[in-house]
Design a protein around this motif. Structure first.
Motif, PDB file in Angstrom:
ATOM      1  N   ASP A  36      27.713  15.741   0.338  1.00  0.00           N
ATOM      2  CA  ASP A  36      26.136  15.073   1.208  1.00  0.00           C
ATOM      3  C   ASP A  36      25.520  15.860   1.908  1.00  0.00           C
ATOM      4  N   ALA A  37      24.252  15.636   2.484  1.00  0.00           N
ATOM      5  CA  ALA A  37      23.107  16.532   3.626  1.00  0.00           C
ATOM      6  C   ALA A  37      24.273  16.983   5.070  1.00  0.00           C
ATOM      7  N   ARG A  38      25.698  15.671   5.278  1.00  0.00           N
ATOM      8  CA  ARG A  38      25.841  15.723   6.372  1.00  0.00           C
ATOM      9  C   ARG A  38      27.357  16.318   6.067  1.00  0.00           C
TER      10      ARG A  38
END
Length: 239
Positions: free
Chosen positions: A138-140
């Motif tokens: 994911d984006a993290r």
């Protein structure tokens, strides 16, 4: 330079927690052996033009203890992974961590797939699944193993993970390979699942699987084409 798995290299455990993260940086092995990897890839493609040099995630930091798996992964080319595998895993600090779908039927069967002739693992028999990919983060940077398994399951068999009861994860580490298997119990008989998956394979132009089989019904030849981790997983699931 290779690494052969011995008894001390095998770990099988139930997983209660996973913390996998995509980390910055590059795989040093790929940078160091770039030219040799390219030559190996060219030879592999001449032997099998269907190969595709996509992006995969390689685990460069791994901790598996107390029912918890923690790891850091970096992005790499499939060509580099293939060379590393074919050369006997020369970078001993790296682990091939991948997802496996343990397809369980309502009547107690475990189903494995036989890989199709055009794949890099042609003829081998093991659970549907595959390498982690950048899209699984994911984006993290958190890598979602369940999502990766669901993606591979859908692509290879046409089944949807949400149709099954999630019965938890099992880790099988065998030397440089680490299979994270999710038990997925489907509300169908083994015969019904084989038929449904067969329809999906028949509809695909180039299916990744040649066929789906019940582990309990494998012939001696088919059982001999199971990688060690797949045999260990079947044993852990008492199949």
């Amino acid at each position: 330079m290779g690494h052969d798995a011995g008894a001390d290299d095998v770990v099988i455990c139930e997983l209660e927690a996973l913390d996998l993260r995509l980390e910055p940086g590059r795989w040093a092995f790929e940078d160091e052996y770039g030219a040799r990897i390219a030559r190996h890839w060219d030879a592999a493609c001449r032997a099998n033009p269907a190969l595709f040099n996509g992006r995969v995630l390689m685990m460069t930091r791994c901790s598996l203890a107390g029912g918890r798996l923690e790891g850091g992964l970096v992005e790499a080319s499939f060509a580099a992974f293939l060379a590393w595998r074919d050369w006997g895993f020369p970078d001993a600090g790296v682990v091939n961590c991948f997802g496996s779908a343990a397809i369980l039927s309502a009547d107690g069967a475990l189903l494995y797939g036989e890989m199709a002739p055009h794949t890099a693992n042609a003829g081998l028999v093991y659970p549907p699944g595959g390498s982690l990919e950048p899209c699984d983060a994911d984006a993290r940077g958190r890598v979602d193993m369940a999502r990766a398994i669901a993606r591979e399951l859908g692509e290879e068999t046409g089944l949807e993970a949400r149709e099954a009861r999630d019965e938890g994860f099992v880790a099988v580490r065998e030397g440089p390979r680490l299979s994270v298997a999710q038990r997925l119990r489907f509300p169908m008989s083994a015969a019904g699942l084989v038929s449904r998956i067969g329809e999906h394979l028949d509809a695909e132009a180039e299916p990744e699987l040649a066929r789906i089989v019940s582990v309990a019904a494998l012939t001696a030849d088919e059982a001999g084409r199971m990688p060690a981790y797949a045999r260990l997983l079947a044993s852990a699931l008492a199949i």
